[in-house]
Write an enzyme that holds these catalytic residues in place. Structure first.
Site, PDB file in Angstrom:
ATOM      1  CG  ASN A  11      -1.751   1.224   1.369  1.00 18.93           C
ATOM      2  OD1 ASN A  11      -1.739   1.941   0.398  1.00 18.93           O
ATOM      3  ND2 ASN A  11      -2.353   1.384   2.516  1.00 18.93           N
ATOM      4  CE  LYS A  13      -0.221   3.177   4.653  1.00 13.03           C
ATOM      5  NZ  LYS A  13      -0.311   3.713   6.108  1.00 13.03           N
ATOM      6  CG  HIS A  99      -6.159   2.460   4.941  1.00 16.18           C
ATOM      7  ND1 HIS A  99      -5.680   3.298   5.537  1.00 16.18           N
ATOM      8  CD2 HIS A  99      -5.108   1.265   4.842  1.00 16.18           C
ATOM      9  CE1 HIS A  99      -4.443   2.974   5.956  1.00 16.18           C
ATOM     10  NE2 HIS A  99      -4.079   1.690   5.536  1.00 16.18           N
ATOM     11  CD  GLU A 101      -3.000   5.838   6.391  1.00 23.46           C
ATOM     12  OE1 GLU A 101      -2.856   5.820   5.262  1.00 23.46           O
ATOM     13  OE2 GLU A 101      -2.096   5.476   7.455  1.00 23.46           O
ATOM     14  CD  GLU A 167      -4.170  -2.315   7.319  1.00 22.79           C
ATOM     15  OE1 GLU A 167      -3.086  -2.408   7.135  1.00 22.79           O
ATOM     16  OE2 GLU A 167      -4.868  -1.259   6.953  1.00 22.79           O
ATOM     17  CB  SER A 210       3.789  -1.179  12.467  1.00 23.71           C
ATOM     18  OG  SER A 210       3.332   0.142  12.465  1.00 23.71           O
TER      19      SER A 210
HETATM   20  P1  PGA Z   1       2.285   0.703   7.632  1.00 19.35           P
HETATM   21  O1  PGA Z   1       0.826   0.758   6.899  1.00 19.35           O
HETATM   22  O2  PGA Z   1       2.807  -0.572   7.397  1.00 19.35           O
HETATM   23  O3  PGA Z   1       3.042   1.849   7.028  1.00 19.35           O
HETATM   24  O4  PGA Z   1       1.848   0.725   9.052  1.00 19.35           O
HETATM   25  C1  PGA Z   1      -0.105  -0.280   6.773  1.00 19.35           C
HETATM   26  C2  PGA Z   1      -1.271   0.146   6.075  1.00 19.35           C
HETATM   27  O5  PGA Z   1      -1.674   1.142   6.310  1.00 19.35           O
HETATM   28  O6  PGA Z   1      -1.976  -0.728   5.121  1.00 19.35           O
END
Ligand code: PGA
Length: 249
Positions: A11, A13, A99, A101, A167, A210
């Site tokens: 991902n 982003k 997601h 976010e 997540e 993470s």
């Molecule tokens: P991250 O993001 O691995 O940077 O924590 C995971 C995600 O948001 O899908």
């Protein structure tokens, strides 16, 4: 233990310019290894790179996805929005929905609409769920997961084109992951909730938050996990490959 049929989702982003694509050559070469071919690798770049990446993935097993869609299937006057039809025509086979976010603007009902819209256009869905740190502290995780899954999957009969990504919101981009006992319990709960809701259909659960090449050694101990959704550690092929290697060894 050798793991096959695992899913690895990058991902990106809000990252990735055209000039960053060359680095993916390493993942492409790596993916041609016969052992790796048995797994599914999906890149979810920003909308701007979907068609470029699709082109690049020609003659590979790597799939391309988007990170979100508008809930409406029809075209129309929705400035700044991109719907399922548009990402499909750009070359996406998958889309991330729900997601954390994006959950600041999407409630569970909206997420359900988006999932239906994606399935209608024959896209596969990566459906994200997870509790906030406050919900975790207040011991509401199970209740939250149940609500997100029940409403998110409402009126959807077949879930074979849906990957569930657990997540925890507090684990995203923080460097923290759940302890294994807690993670195992939450994954088992997700499994049970979806199995009860959808009458024993097959589906896969992956973990995100993470994930990196160090903690992957711990995460792969959870047998019910069928893959990982990886944010920052997917931006450089080297790190992404390390995670895949360790998970499939
Ligand atoms: P991250 O993001 O691995 O940077 O924590 C995971 C995600 O948001 O899908």
């Amino acid at each position: 233990m050798t793991n096959n049929n695992m899913i690895f989702i990058a991902n990106w982003k809000m990252n990735g310019e055209k000039r960053h694509i060359y680095d993916i050559n390493k993942t492409i070469n790596f993916s041609k290894n016969s052992k790796i071919k048995k797994n599914l690798i999906i890149y979810c770049p920003p909308f701007t790179l979907i068609s470029k990446l699709k082109n690049k993935m020609k003659n590979t097993n790597i799939k391309v996805g988007a990170q979100d869609i508008h809930y409406l299937n029809n075209y129309g006057a929705y400035t700044g929005s991109v719907n399922a039809k548009l990402i499909k025509s750009a070359g996406a086979d998958y889309v991330i929905i729900g997601h954390s976010e994006k959950r600041f603007q999407d409630d569970d009902i909206m997420i359900n609409k988006k999932i239906k819209s994606a399935l209608k256009e024959k896209l596969k869905v990566i459906f994200c769920i997870g509790e906030t740190s406050k919900e975790k502290k207040n011991k509401l995780t199970l209740r939250v997961l149940k609500r997100q899954l029940t409403i998110g999957l409402m009126n959807i009969n077949k879930i074979n084109n849906i990957i569930i990504a657990y997540e925890p919101r507090w684990a995203i981009g923080t460097g923290k992951i759940p302890n294994l006992i807690e993670l195992n319990k939450n994954i088992k709960n997700v499994n049970k909730i979806v199995t009860d809701l959808k009458k024993n259909q097959n589906f896969r659960i992956i973990y995100g938050g993470s994930v990196n090449y160090k903690n992957i050694n711990e995460l792969i101990k959870i047998k019910d996990l069928k893959g990982f959704l990886i944010g920052s550690a997917s931006l450089r092929s080297k790190n992404f490959i390390d995670i895949i290697k360790k998970s499939t060894n």
